[in-house]
Design a protein around this motif. Sequence first.
Motif, PDB file in Angstrom:
ATOM      1  N   TYR A 151       0.843  -1.199   0.000  1.00  0.00           N
ATOM      2  CA  TYR A 151       0.000   0.000   0.000  1.00  0.00           C
ATOM      3  C   TYR A 151       0.876   1.245   0.000  1.00  0.00           C
ATOM      4  O   TYR A 151       0.561   2.253  -0.614  1.00  0.00           O
ATOM      5  CB  TYR A 151      -0.920  -0.014   1.218  1.00  0.00           C
ATOM      6  N   LEU A 167       0.065   6.947  -6.505  1.00  0.00           N
ATOM      7  CA  LEU A 167      -1.133   7.809  -6.550  1.00  0.00           C
ATOM      8  C   LEU A 167      -0.760   9.269  -6.323  1.00  0.00           C
ATOM      9  O   LEU A 167      -1.238  10.176  -7.024  1.00  0.00           O
ATOM     10  CB  LEU A 167      -2.147   7.370  -5.485  1.00  0.00           C
ATOM     11  N   PHE A 193      -1.308  12.352  -8.762  1.00  0.00           N
ATOM     12  CA  PHE A 193      -2.121  13.476  -8.281  1.00  0.00           C
ATOM     13  C   PHE A 193      -1.405  14.797  -8.548  1.00  0.00           C
ATOM     14  O   PHE A 193      -1.991  15.758  -9.055  1.00  0.00           O
ATOM     15  CB  PHE A 193      -2.399  13.300  -6.788  1.00  0.00           C
ATOM     16  N   LEU A 202      -4.120  20.792 -14.318  1.00  0.00           N
ATOM     17  CA  LEU A 202      -5.286  21.669 -14.125  1.00  0.00           C
ATOM     18  C   LEU A 202      -4.828  23.101 -13.837  1.00  0.00           C
ATOM     19  O   LEU A 202      -5.398  24.085 -14.346  1.00  0.00           O
ATOM     20  CB  LEU A 202      -6.159  21.157 -12.970  1.00  0.00           C
ATOM     21  N   MET A 252      -5.850  11.472 -16.113  1.00  0.00           N
ATOM     22  CA  MET A 252      -6.773  11.016 -15.067  1.00  0.00           C
ATOM     23  C   MET A 252      -7.482   9.723 -15.503  1.00  0.00           C
ATOM     24  O   MET A 252      -7.578   8.755 -14.739  1.00  0.00           O
ATOM     25  CB  MET A 252      -7.813  12.108 -14.786  1.00  0.00           C
ATOM     26  N   PHE A 267      -7.113   6.176 -13.572  1.00  0.00           N
ATOM     27  CA  PHE A 267      -8.265   5.596 -12.876  1.00  0.00           C
ATOM     28  C   PHE A 267      -8.645   4.234 -13.461  1.00  0.00           C
ATOM     29  O   PHE A 267      -8.887   3.280 -12.734  1.00  0.00           O
ATOM     30  CB  PHE A 267      -9.462   6.552 -12.927  1.00  0.00           C
ATOM     31  N   THR A 304     -13.945  23.025 -10.272  1.00  0.00           N
ATOM     32  CA  THR A 304     -14.851  21.872 -10.245  1.00  0.00           C
ATOM     33  C   THR A 304     -14.125  20.604 -10.726  1.00  0.00           C
ATOM     34  O   THR A 304     -14.245  19.535 -10.121  1.00  0.00           O
ATOM     35  CB  THR A 304     -16.067  22.131 -11.155  1.00  0.00           C
ATOM     36  N   LEU A 305     -13.368  20.749 -11.819  1.00  0.00           N
ATOM     37  CA  LEU A 305     -12.593  19.612 -12.315  1.00  0.00           C
ATOM     38  C   LEU A 305     -11.632  19.109 -11.245  1.00  0.00           C
ATOM     39  O   LEU A 305     -11.440  17.904 -11.040  1.00  0.00           O
ATOM     40  CB  LEU A 305     -11.796  19.984 -13.577  1.00  0.00           C
ATOM     41  N   PHE A 306     -11.020  20.047 -10.522  1.00  0.00           N
ATOM     42  CA  PHE A 306     -10.089  19.693  -9.449  1.00  0.00           C
ATOM     43  C   PHE A 306     -10.798  18.838  -8.388  1.00  0.00           C
ATOM     44  O   PHE A 306     -10.267  17.817  -7.935  1.00  0.00           O
ATOM     45  CB  PHE A 306      -9.513  20.965  -8.826  1.00  0.00           C
ATOM     46  N   VAL A 351     -11.218  15.408  -9.687  1.00  0.00           N
ATOM     47  CA  VAL A 351      -9.955  14.679  -9.614  1.00  0.00           C
ATOM     48  C   VAL A 351      -9.710  14.183  -8.188  1.00  0.00           C
ATOM     49  O   VAL A 351      -9.351  13.009  -7.962  1.00  0.00           O
ATOM     50  CB  VAL A 351      -8.785  15.563 -10.106  1.00  0.00           C
ATOM     51  N   CYS A 352      -9.939  15.068  -7.201  1.00  0.00           N
ATOM     52  CA  CYS A 352      -9.751  14.660  -5.803  1.00  0.00           C
ATOM     53  C   CYS A 352     -10.636  13.462  -5.479  1.00  0.00           C
ATOM     54  O   CYS A 352     -10.204  12.491  -4.852  1.00  0.00           O
ATOM     55  CB  CYS A 352     -10.101  15.806  -4.851  1.00  0.00           C
ATOM     56  N   LEU A 374     -11.865  11.141  -7.486  1.00  0.00           N
ATOM     57  CA  LEU A 374     -11.393   9.905  -8.114  1.00  0.00           C
ATOM     58  C   LEU A 374     -10.179   9.331  -7.389  1.00  0.00           C
ATOM     59  O   LEU A 374     -10.064   8.117  -7.205  1.00  0.00           O
ATOM     60  CB  LEU A 374     -11.066  10.144  -9.596  1.00  0.00           C
ATOM     61  N   PHE A 375      -9.272  10.211  -6.941  1.00  0.00           N
ATOM     62  CA  PHE A 375      -8.094   9.722  -6.214  1.00  0.00           C
ATOM     63  C   PHE A 375      -8.479   9.128  -4.862  1.00  0.00           C
ATOM     64  O   PHE A 375      -7.882   8.144  -4.408  1.00  0.00           O
ATOM     65  CB  PHE A 375      -7.045  10.833  -6.054  1.00  0.00           C
ATOM     66  N   VAL A 408     -11.297   7.658  -4.238  1.00  0.00           N
ATOM     67  CA  VAL A 408     -11.875   6.343  -4.542  1.00  0.00           C
ATOM     68  C   VAL A 408     -10.765   5.308  -4.701  1.00  0.00           C
ATOM     69  O   VAL A 408     -10.798   4.214  -4.109  1.00  0.00           O
ATOM     70  CB  VAL A 408     -12.741   6.399  -5.826  1.00  0.00           C
ATOM     71  N   LEU A 409      -9.738   5.666  -5.498  1.00  0.00           N
ATOM     72  CA  LEU A 409      -8.620   4.731  -5.709  1.00  0.00           C
ATOM     73  C   LEU A 409      -7.903   4.423  -4.392  1.00  0.00           C
ATOM     74  O   LEU A 409      -7.612   3.265  -4.076  1.00  0.00           O
ATOM     75  CB  LEU A 409      -7.623   5.292  -6.719  1.00  0.00           C
ATOM     76  N   GLY A 410      -7.631   5.480  -3.626  1.00  0.00           N
ATOM     77  CA  GLY A 410      -6.888   5.323  -2.369  1.00  0.00           C
ATOM     78  C   GLY A 410      -7.618   4.421  -1.389  1.00  0.00           C
ATOM     79  O   GLY A 410      -7.013   3.536  -0.776  1.00  0.00           O
ATOM     80  N   LEU A 411      -8.934   4.613  -1.288  1.00  0.00           N
ATOM     81  CA  LEU A 411      -9.704   3.805  -0.346  1.00  0.00           C
ATOM     82  C   LEU A 411      -9.848   2.358  -0.845  1.00  0.00           C
ATOM     83  O   LEU A 411      -9.788   1.413  -0.057  1.00  0.00           O
ATOM     84  CB  LEU A 411     -11.089   4.426  -0.112  1.00  0.00           C
ATOM     85  N   SER A 412     -10.031   2.213  -2.155  1.00  0.00           N
ATOM     86  CA  SER A 412     -10.154   0.848  -2.701  1.00  0.00           C
ATOM     87  C   SER A 412      -8.871   0.063  -2.460  1.00  0.00           C
ATOM     88  O   SER A 412      -8.899  -1.127  -2.114  1.00  0.00           O
ATOM     89  CB  SER A 412     -10.439   0.883  -4.204  1.00  0.00           C
ATOM     90  N   LEU A 413      -7.746   0.729  -2.663  1.00  0.00           N
ATOM     91  CA  LEU A 413      -6.465   0.059  -2.426  1.00  0.00           C
ATOM     92  C   LEU A 413      -6.279  -0.238  -0.945  1.00  0.00           C
ATOM     93  O   LEU A 413      -5.757  -1.293  -0.570  1.00  0.00           O
ATOM     94  CB  LEU A 413      -5.315   0.919  -2.950  1.00  0.00           C
ATOM     95  N   LEU A 414      -6.747   0.674  -0.096  1.00  0.00           N
ATOM     96  CA  LEU A 414      -6.644   0.465   1.347  1.00  0.00           C
ATOM     97  C   LEU A 414      -7.415  -0.798   1.732  1.00  0.00           C
ATOM     98  O   LEU A 414      -6.940  -1.645   2.486  1.00  0.00           O
ATOM     99  CB  LEU A 414      -7.209   1.686   2.094  1.00  0.00           C
TER     100      LEU A 414
END
Lengths: 363, 582
Positions: free
Chosen positions: A271, A278, A282, A289, A312, A316, B15-17, B20-21, B23-24, B26-32
């Motif tokens: 992890y 990640l 990021f 952006l 992105m 993802f 808003t795009l930012f 992005v936050c 989505l990251f 989501v990835l971080g928690l899924s990996l956790l």
Amino acid sequence: MFNRFKQMDHVVNLSVILLITIGVLFIYSAAFDKSEGISKLYYQRQLIWLGVGMGVFMLLFSWDYKQLVRISYFIYGLGVLFLILVLFIGSKKLGAQRWLSVGGFVFQPSEFSKISLILGLTAYLSRFSDGSFRFRDFLGALILMGVPMLLILKQPDLGTALIYLPIFLAMLYTAQVPLKYLVGLTSLGLLISPLFWFVLKEYQKNRLLVFIDPGRDPLGAGYNLIQSKIAVGSGGFWGKGWLQGTQNQLNFLPERHTDFVFSVIGEEGGYFGSLIILFLFFLIIVGALNISDKAQDLSGRVMAAGIAAFFMAHVFINIGMTIGIMPITGLPLPFVSYGGTSLVAMLVAVALLQNIYSRRYYF
Amino acid sequence: MKFSLVDFNSPRIHTLFLGVCFLFIVLGLSLLKAQVFSHDQFLKLSSKNRIRRVLVEAPRGQILDRYGNILADNRPRFDLVLIREELPKKKKEYVEFLSTFLDVTQKKLWKTLQKTAYLPYKPAVLLQDIDLNLVAKIEERNQDLPGVHVRVEPSRFYLYGEETSHLIGAVGKIPKKEVEMWKERGVRTQETIGRSGIERILDSHLRGKVGGMQVQVNNRGYLDKIIGSRESIPGKDLVLSIEAPLQQHLSEQLKGRKGAGVVMNVRTGEILACVSQPSFDSNILSSGANRKVIQSYFQDQGRPLYSRYNLGLYSPGSLFKLVVALAYMQENPKTWKEKHVFCDGVFNLGSFQFRCWKRSGHGSLSLLDSIKVSCNLFFYETGLELGAEPIAEMASRFGFGQKTGFLLAEKSGLVPTPKWKKKKYKQGWYGGDTANFSIGQGALLCTPLQMAVFISALANEGSILSPVLVAGGKSKEKDLNDLRPFISALKEGMRRVVQDQGGTASKAWVKEMPAAGKTGTVEVSIGGGEKIKHTWFGGFAPFENPEISVTILVEEGESGGRTAAPIAGSLFKKYAQLRSLI
């Protein structure tokens, strides 16, 4: 010229360099042959491609992007042309026609087409700096994306087609296109998406089905996903150590130096390693952006936003598929996966970003 | 180098930012979840992927006869296996080709392949124990036969196949219903165990201890490295009291008949040969490959799997007259020599008539003469004079109705008494019961093995020896010293049976080994008014200073004298030949 170097976004550059370094290390591990004690030559080839990419980077960085935008339709057209060529003279691998061989070099036009689409859309959208974007213009943009998308789906390459959409949406959104068009398109897309089921090839259907239920075909379509999840999950917090991943070293992981390189990182780096990856992405994407936000004109703004979406979407979908939250598609992890065309395309994208950023104060 | 995260001028880029936050995160928690919270589960799965336990079976101990002839050995066996994943893409055509090349039906090929459909790279056995010609044929065309391999497996080999089968038994995999039982003994499910005979009874002596390897394999199941291993410990050898040439000879003599034979050393209790016919081949039963033959073993009317000498129960018939004679001698120690009975062929008991086997009658007979000619009439009268109880008691003293102490399974048989009859049938004991009892018929049943023990006890004049199968084993001895003089006298009668003119077992006489013995012929109704005869001979030799006893039972024979006695004679002869060689 030297001045402009100083004007680059160094955080983005540093992140890219670190990712490429990590990538080479894990390509080495993924292709490591225990019995021989050495790695197959992929990591060396990746380093050669890095050299090529650096050259292209310098070229594109020094050439003002505003001039590049002027020939963008030409580049876009070239991208479409390659996609047509690949349908006729492309070489087949794993049931899909994706590669062009030129003098021993294998070239993947779909990687190039992602950049050429960004450039084409940039040229198109930069005409509407006065905010006079009408529905007719929206349809024009849709056709601009639609042509390469259809060609890509014909190969078939579901993954790349999936990349086009976020790029398209992010660029139009940043170009201040009225929200109703984008919301309308997205809703329409969701409504008709079930119809796509019928145009999918058998193996694509299987991939989607095993995404929902990996157990339905554990040795076939579900195998990659199951083995990848086991690899990432068994890594734990600190990982099994470089060259120590059993899923990796004992061949249980498929495609592990290319699309599934993140599974190797997850297994051997844990992890902790995943979080580093990640975090670096990021930094790059938020950097993109920021570059979009600070760009001196509309063309720079939409181009950078498109590139941000491009990164992105790759990150993802690629990482998501290794842990089963996204379906399996043949998309590389930017800067990390083995693959020449992809690495050069990614560096082109970074060059364009730095080009825009370094010229943010010039009028 | 200035970099501020949330400093965006454009609201849409802000808003795009945020997107992005999201989505990251989501990835971080899924990996956790995958790497930290589900870590244990995935680590187990990855170990399961790569670690295999490989059992290394210990070679089983050899089984030898008393002179070191090998009865059971180990040899390599060649199995033909298929690895599904290595087959060419055009499976259908390839299976057609294999079908003709290997002479196996396509159905069997598909069925075998199906077995490992979900076990990648696991070999599936197509043919077990193939011959060396086929091995050579396959190795020659190795290149054209992807996915076809010859695997070497250890296997049991019985050099005397059918001749020692009931005694030695067979080995095999653990049957489903016995899995728990063997597990408790620390035997692994995949191990080969003794399924019957000596192989089963002395399994723990013969089996040894399995070794094992923990190996790491790659995705194809191929060995990557050995993580740990333990050597197997070979099983111990076993030397039996059996004399292989004698065993072989007895088996040949009985071949084609239904019957049993036991050769026993009358001094030590050692079993030199024990055979039941029809027989089966231990090799076929152990390998399990030849289903058709195994099936026939189970269906054959002659019941080849059934061991007659220790599990078959028969009426002893006239052989039992020896017991009645001893009972009479013990009751009348002074006067038995004077006892004479006149046989006119018919014995009247109330309204019933019992006949002697010789319709015309034997005339006046003494006890020893009536043994010689096996007169029924003499024993009807003697038995009725004695009553059932003294006869039953004498029978029990010689081990009838009880287990002999044999290593393998055995039946105890039955010695009927008035008490027993009352309990079992709620009926009284009649004179007819005693008459039948006196000539060894009726409810009385014994195994050929019990008979062998009895005959040996006569030969050695009073020592009842439990049968010994393992060389060096001690026989449990029970001495009937009080009977010694009577037995000694009775033996003279038995000598006349074999050696005198008119004796019923003159065909058991061979000059190398002058024997003494007794015949028996038992009529058995098999329904529908039909009758068959079970024929016996029990005897010992040499008459002076006896060494061995031979007990022969043949089902559906002609008579004891004509069917069983000659077989015994040839065994005495064989024994003498073998002795002269030493």
